[in-house]
Design a protein around this motif. Sequence first.
Motif, PDB file in Angstrom:
ATOM      1  N   THR A  50      46.198  74.588 -21.784  1.00 44.34           N
ATOM      2  CA  THR A  50      46.896  74.093 -22.788  1.00 44.34           C
ATOM      3  C   THR A  50      46.408  73.364 -23.977  1.00 44.34           C
ATOM      4  O   THR A  50      45.372  72.221 -23.874  1.00 44.34           O
ATOM      5  N   ILE A  51      46.508  73.942 -25.152  1.00 42.65           N
ATOM      6  CA  ILE A  51      45.989  73.234 -26.358  1.00 42.65           C
ATOM      7  C   ILE A  51      46.965  72.275 -26.914  1.00 42.65           C
ATOM      8  O   ILE A  51      48.050  72.807 -27.466  1.00 42.65           O
ATOM      9  N   ALA A  52      46.677  71.103 -26.986  1.00 43.06           N
ATOM     10  CA  ALA A  52      47.600  69.844 -27.404  1.00 43.06           C
ATOM     11  C   ALA A  52      47.364  69.685 -28.772  1.00 43.06           C
ATOM     12  O   ALA A  52      46.333  68.871 -28.827  1.00 43.06           O
ATOM     13  N   ASP A  53      48.173  70.193 -29.792  1.00 47.38           N
ATOM     14  CA  ASP A  53      47.740  69.758 -31.089  1.00 47.38           C
ATOM     15  C   ASP A  53      48.660  68.633 -31.529  1.00 47.38           C
ATOM     16  O   ASP A  53      49.802  68.857 -31.637  1.00 47.38           O
ATOM     17  N   ASN A  54      48.018  67.424 -31.937  1.00 44.03           N
ATOM     18  CA  ASN A  54      48.693  66.149 -32.352  1.00 44.03           C
ATOM     19  C   ASN A  54      48.505  65.874 -33.580  1.00 44.03           C
ATOM     20  O   ASN A  54      47.681  65.336 -34.045  1.00 44.03           O
ATOM     21  N   THR A  65      48.415  78.760 -31.818  1.00 44.12           N
ATOM     22  CA  THR A  65      49.494  79.668 -31.417  1.00 44.12           C
ATOM     23  C   THR A  65      49.236  81.056 -31.380  1.00 44.12           C
ATOM     24  O   THR A  65      49.648  81.925 -30.556  1.00 44.12           O
ATOM     25  N   GLU A  66      48.247  81.408 -32.230  1.00 44.71           N
ATOM     26  CA  GLU A  66      47.350  82.761 -32.261  1.00 44.71           C
ATOM     27  C   GLU A  66      46.772  82.991 -30.805  1.00 44.71           C
ATOM     28  O   GLU A  66      46.947  84.036 -30.286  1.00 44.71           O
ATOM     29  N   LEU A  67      45.921  82.178 -30.418  1.00 42.77           N
ATOM     30  CA  LEU A  67      45.150  81.923 -29.331  1.00 42.77           C
ATOM     31  C   LEU A  67      46.325  82.127 -28.218  1.00 42.77           C
ATOM     32  O   LEU A  67      46.055  82.835 -27.058  1.00 42.77           O
ATOM     33  N   VAL A  77      50.760  73.336 -27.525  1.00 43.88           N
ATOM     34  CA  VAL A  77      51.894  72.465 -27.807  1.00 43.88           C
ATOM     35  C   VAL A  77      51.727  71.731 -28.828  1.00 43.88           C
ATOM     36  O   VAL A  77      50.420  71.524 -29.091  1.00 43.88           O
ATOM     37  N   HIS A  78      52.664  71.450 -29.786  1.00 42.52           N
ATOM     38  CA  HIS A  78      52.517  70.721 -30.903  1.00 42.52           C
ATOM     39  C   HIS A  78      53.296  69.340 -30.972  1.00 42.52           C
ATOM     40  O   HIS A  78      54.381  69.377 -30.403  1.00 42.52           O
TER      41      HIS A  78
END
Length: 395
Positions: A50-54, A65-67, A77-78
């Motif tokens: 999970t890539i959590a972009d905050n 999202t591309e990945l 997750v944003h």
Amino acid sequence: MSLAAWKPQQCGPAWSRWSSRSTTSSGRCGPASRLQTYLTRNFPYGFRITIADNASTDDTWQLATELARELPNVRAVHLDEKGRGRALRRVWSQSEADIVSYMDVDLSTDLDAFLPLVAPLLSGHSDLAIGTRLARAARVERGPKREFISRSYNLLLRFGMGAGFSDAQCGFKAARTEIAQALLPGVEDEQWFFDTELLLLAERHGLRIHEVPVDWVDDPDSRVEIVQTALDDLRGLVRVGRRALSGAARIPVPARVERAELPKGMARQLPRFAVVGVISTLAYLLLYSLLRQVVPPLAANAVALLVTAVANTAANRRFTFGVRGSGGAVRHQFEGLIAFLVGLALTSGSLSLLPAGVSHAVELIAVIVANAAATLVRFLLLRAWVFNPERRATR
């Protein structure tokens, strides 16, 4: 297995490389591709990254999202607000995996430590696991400033908060999901102190924390504001200490911890040892007071302590540890003298530190405090060594 790669508000060099449109697809994927490839080839369990972009201010969310579309087992997750704790709380609280974990997105920690990190959690032996850069077996490359701050902070945790873990802020941690989700409501911080507060809360509830020495290379372009983070951490320590004293932040603990009992035999031994100890202390104080009228304090202390130590060992041998008969009595007394020497050192030291001319009452208070510390050492020595049943069975 749920794995969160946390993305801070400001992007570091790894994410800058991801943003470069002139690179190849694999280069653009950077750490995410590397992590996904590593786990696919080397990790024997199912996983999700999970890539959590905050609250990033660059094109991280677009790339994430591309990945997620391009790579299997990757999701994005944003969050609209920044904060490592906030990101981990969101991802971990929604996870349905057996184990949740996280690592910093720059992959400063060598991935070969990941399976040793989660293995004790998968086996059920431990509840949480952390990477540590401060163990002797760890290999770390970072500047002296960060090294000094890290060691100072963890020493403060150890001596100020009684923490048993060695490295609170290494960005390489994992937990059993049921444990993490039980702890999260008791953790207030949403920023960098989140890790420390989580671990202190877990330790206070008797949960097991496993540590893994890691190979770690510092990111020289890190955007972390060290001074502000240190101040926030100190404020967090004060808050957690205050909550601990007030008894707040109770959480549901695992049934294993609820059912935890004293080691075999200790429930019977402790009260008997206490009774013998009280009688011995009273006898020691009486004998010390009598001898003090004719000899100096150190001599009175040594004689009184020796006489009561012999009687104490004999009484504990019979009543506390249930050893009958004369076999081994001499050896027990000889080994019990080790505990006597510990008590002698503590009480003599306390008397030596007193200024000349203090009252007899002050002397008694000093030796009582020193004896209390010596009593704990004495019980541990008698139980684990002198009267250890396994040791007696081998003779």
